[in-house]
Scaffold this motif. Structure first.
Motif, PDB file in Angstrom:
ATOM      1  N   SER A  27       7.151   9.133  -9.237  1.00  0.00           N
ATOM      2  CA  SER A  27       7.588   8.079 -10.194  1.00  0.00           C
ATOM      3  C   SER A  27       8.536   7.026 -10.012  1.00  0.00           C
ATOM      4  O   SER A  27       9.516   7.397  -9.011  1.00  0.00           O
ATOM      5  CB  SER A  27       7.953   8.771 -11.461  1.00  0.00           C
ATOM      6  OG  SER A  27       8.227   7.782 -12.731  1.00  0.00           O
ATOM      7  N   ASP A  31      14.639   8.405 -14.195  1.00  0.00           N
ATOM      8  CA  ASP A  31      14.933   9.575 -15.062  1.00  0.00           C
ATOM      9  C   ASP A  31      13.953  10.828 -14.649  1.00  0.00           C
ATOM     10  O   ASP A  31      14.055  11.644 -15.267  1.00  0.00           O
ATOM     11  CB  ASP A  31      14.793   9.235 -16.482  1.00  0.00           C
ATOM     12  CG  ASP A  31      16.060   8.042 -17.014  1.00  0.00           C
ATOM     13  OD1 ASP A  31      16.961   8.232 -16.130  1.00  0.00           O
ATOM     14  OD2 ASP A  31      15.569   7.204 -17.701  1.00  0.00           O
ATOM     15  N   ARG A  32      12.738  10.294 -13.827  1.00  0.00           N
ATOM     16  CA  ARG A  32      11.849  11.380 -13.679  1.00  0.00           C
ATOM     17  C   ARG A  32      12.344  12.456 -12.565  1.00  0.00           C
ATOM     18  O   ARG A  32      13.032  11.966 -11.540  1.00  0.00           O
ATOM     19  CB  ARG A  32      10.534  10.764 -13.270  1.00  0.00           C
ATOM     20  CG  ARG A  32      10.095   9.979 -14.455  1.00  0.00           C
ATOM     21  CD  ARG A  32       9.722  10.881 -15.711  1.00  0.00           C
ATOM     22  NE  ARG A  32       8.506  12.025 -15.413  1.00  0.00           N
ATOM     23  CZ  ARG A  32       7.532  11.944 -15.708  1.00  0.00           C
ATOM     24  NH1 ARG A  32       6.942  11.059 -16.414  1.00  0.00           N
ATOM     25  NH2 ARG A  32       6.772  13.120 -15.374  1.00  0.00           N
ATOM     26  N   THR A  33      12.048  13.721 -12.578  1.00  0.00           N
ATOM     27  CA  THR A  33      12.574  14.660 -11.423  1.00  0.00           C
ATOM     28  C   THR A  33      11.868  14.164 -10.215  1.00  0.00           C
ATOM     29  O   THR A  33      12.400  14.220  -9.162  1.00  0.00           O
ATOM     30  CB  THR A  33      11.863  15.866 -11.976  1.00  0.00           C
ATOM     31  OG1 THR A  33      12.509  16.478 -12.981  1.00  0.00           O
ATOM     32  CG2 THR A  33      12.362  16.918 -10.740  1.00  0.00           C
ATOM     33  N   SER A  34      10.731  13.834 -10.016  1.00  0.00           N
ATOM     34  CA  SER A  34      10.017  13.465  -8.781  1.00  0.00           C
ATOM     35  C   SER A  34      10.836  12.340  -8.145  1.00  0.00           C
ATOM     36  O   SER A  34      11.198  12.317  -7.037  1.00  0.00           O
ATOM     37  CB  SER A  34       8.543  12.926  -8.901  1.00  0.00           C
ATOM     38  OG  SER A  34       8.592  11.659  -9.720  1.00  0.00           O
ATOM     39  N   TYR A  35      11.357  11.379  -8.837  1.00  0.00           N
ATOM     40  CA  TYR A  35      12.230  10.211  -8.339  1.00  0.00           C
ATOM     41  C   TYR A  35      13.513  10.805  -7.824  1.00  0.00           C
ATOM     42  O   TYR A  35      13.875  10.441  -6.713  1.00  0.00           O
ATOM     43  CB  TYR A  35      12.600   9.350  -9.597  1.00  0.00           C
ATOM     44  CG  TYR A  35      13.216   7.919  -8.952  1.00  0.00           C
ATOM     45  CD1 TYR A  35      12.772   6.971  -8.873  1.00  0.00           C
ATOM     46  CD2 TYR A  35      14.627   8.050  -8.693  1.00  0.00           C
ATOM     47  CE1 TYR A  35      13.331   5.517  -8.443  1.00  0.00           C
ATOM     48  CE2 TYR A  35      15.463   6.989  -8.150  1.00  0.00           C
ATOM     49  CZ  TYR A  35      14.595   5.720  -8.051  1.00  0.00           C
ATOM     50  OH  TYR A  35      15.404   4.758  -7.822  1.00  0.00           O
ATOM     51  N   MET A  36      14.166  11.645  -8.690  1.00  0.00           N
ATOM     52  CA  MET A  36      15.590  12.045  -8.103  1.00  0.00           C
ATOM     53  C   MET A  36      15.371  12.957  -7.135  1.00  0.00           C
ATOM     54  O   MET A  36      16.218  12.938  -6.045  1.00  0.00           O
ATOM     55  CB  MET A  36      16.113  13.036  -9.183  1.00  0.00           C
ATOM     56  CG  MET A  36      16.447  12.226 -10.698  1.00  0.00           C
ATOM     57  SD  MET A  36      17.291  13.073 -11.752  1.00  0.00           S
ATOM     58  CE  MET A  36      15.853  13.532 -12.827  1.00  0.00           C
ATOM     59  N   VAL A  37      14.261  13.775  -7.109  1.00  0.00           N
ATOM     60  CA  VAL A  37      14.080  14.659  -5.604  1.00  0.00           C
ATOM     61  C   VAL A  37      14.019  13.866  -4.483  1.00  0.00           C
ATOM     62  O   VAL A  37      14.297  13.945  -3.446  1.00  0.00           O
ATOM     63  CB  VAL A  37      12.878  15.711  -5.993  1.00  0.00           C
ATOM     64  CG1 VAL A  37      12.545  16.655  -4.775  1.00  0.00           C
ATOM     65  CG2 VAL A  37      13.482  16.640  -6.999  1.00  0.00           C
ATOM     66  N   PHE A  80       4.138  16.682  -6.961  1.00  0.00           N
ATOM     67  CA  PHE A  80       4.495  16.601  -8.116  1.00  0.00           C
ATOM     68  C   PHE A  80       3.425  16.208  -9.475  1.00  0.00           C
ATOM     69  O   PHE A  80       3.194  15.313 -10.048  1.00  0.00           O
ATOM     70  CB  PHE A  80       5.630  15.391  -8.331  1.00  0.00           C
ATOM     71  CG  PHE A  80       6.968  15.777  -7.902  1.00  0.00           C
ATOM     72  CD1 PHE A  80       7.991  16.266  -8.731  1.00  0.00           C
ATOM     73  CD2 PHE A  80       7.471  15.566  -6.593  1.00  0.00           C
ATOM     74  CE1 PHE A  80       9.347  16.453  -8.091  1.00  0.00           C
ATOM     75  CE2 PHE A  80       8.404  15.842  -6.099  1.00  0.00           C
ATOM     76  CZ  PHE A  80       9.344  16.455  -6.780  1.00  0.00           C
ATOM     77  N   GLN A 104       5.837  21.613  -5.891  1.00  0.00           N
ATOM     78  CA  GLN A 104       6.976  21.568  -6.478  1.00  0.00           C
ATOM     79  C   GLN A 104       7.260  22.660  -7.648  1.00  0.00           C
ATOM     80  O   GLN A 104       6.455  23.510  -8.006  1.00  0.00           O
ATOM     81  CB  GLN A 104       7.525  20.322  -7.235  1.00  0.00           C
ATOM     82  CG  GLN A 104       8.144  19.356  -6.413  1.00  0.00           C
ATOM     83  CD  GLN A 104       9.548  19.824  -5.843  1.00  0.00           C
ATOM     84  OE1 GLN A 104       9.335  19.734  -4.795  1.00  0.00           O
ATOM     85  NE2 GLN A 104      10.375  20.141  -6.594  1.00  0.00           N
ATOM     86  N   CYS A 128      11.368  23.975  -5.175  1.00  0.00           N
ATOM     87  CA  CYS A 128      12.077  22.548  -5.368  1.00  0.00           C
ATOM     88  C   CYS A 128      12.352  22.486  -3.800  1.00  0.00           C
ATOM     89  O   CYS A 128      13.082  23.044  -3.472  1.00  0.00           O
ATOM     90  CB  CYS A 128      12.828  22.411  -6.319  1.00  0.00           C
ATOM     91  SG  CYS A 128      13.809  20.786  -6.137  1.00  0.00           S
ATOM     92  N   LYS A 130      14.152  19.633  -2.844  1.00  0.00           N
ATOM     93  CA  LYS A 130      15.715  19.438  -2.803  1.00  0.00           C
ATOM     94  C   LYS A 130      16.628  20.688  -2.870  1.00  0.00           C
ATOM     95  O   LYS A 130      17.682  20.683  -2.215  1.00  0.00           O
ATOM     96  CB  LYS A 130      15.870  18.729  -4.247  1.00  0.00           C
ATOM     97  CG  LYS A 130      17.328  18.221  -4.287  1.00  0.00           C
ATOM     98  CD  LYS A 130      17.427  17.322  -5.375  1.00  0.00           C
ATOM     99  CE  LYS A 130      18.952  17.307  -5.846  1.00  0.00           C
ATOM    100  NZ  LYS A 130      19.304  16.616  -7.059  1.00  0.00           N
TER     101      LYS A 130
END
Length: 139
Positions: A27, A31-37, A80, A104, A128, A130
């Motif tokens: 994404s 704010d999305r997990t995929s972005y942060m990881v 994801f 993930q 995960c 990450k």
């Protein structure tokens, strides 16, 4: 066949060897997990290939609509998407002959696991990337 992820040592080897990670379902919403990881993995030095038909780019990197649209070799396909989408992703994964299929945290599909293992691929599910990178990186 029960899902047996590689050992922590094997995961460390995978992550040390890998250079290029295709992130399916990435994404462009921070704010999305995929972005942060994916951002954490990019910051750790990995080349990220965003795979999502609904975005144009991620972090200034041109997105592709599917794994088949990627030019060059991919070391890890990090997924994801919900578990029910894994069969389609796995079929594309086989077509591009990437090295590692990584689903993930919370993403598991036993039939996909068996399909890929029978073809000789390394498969990681419900982990995960990450977190595994943080746990296995050399200090």
């Amino acid at each position: 066949m029960p899902i047996m992820n590689p050992s922590r040592e094997e995961i460390a080897e995978i992550l040390q060897k890998a250079k290029r990670i295709a992130v399916v379902g990435l994404s462009n919403n921070p704010d999305r997990t995929s972005y942060m990881v994916a951002k954490a993995m990019k910051d750790a030095g990995y080349d990220i290939v965003p795979v999502n038909p609904t975005i144009e780019e991620w972090e200034g990197i041109q997105a592709v609509k599917s794994l088949k649209d990627i030019e060059g070799h991919v070391d890890i396909v990090n997924v994801f998407r919900r578990s029910e989408h894994l069969p389609d992703v796995a079929r594309e994964f086989v077509q591009i002959d990437a090295d590692v299929f990584w689903a993930q945290l919370g993403v598991v599909h036993e039939d996909v696991y068996e399909f890929l293992k029978e073809k000789g691929y390394t498969v990681v599910m419900d982990r995960c990337i990450k977190v595994e990178h943080a746990l296995t990186k050399k200090r």
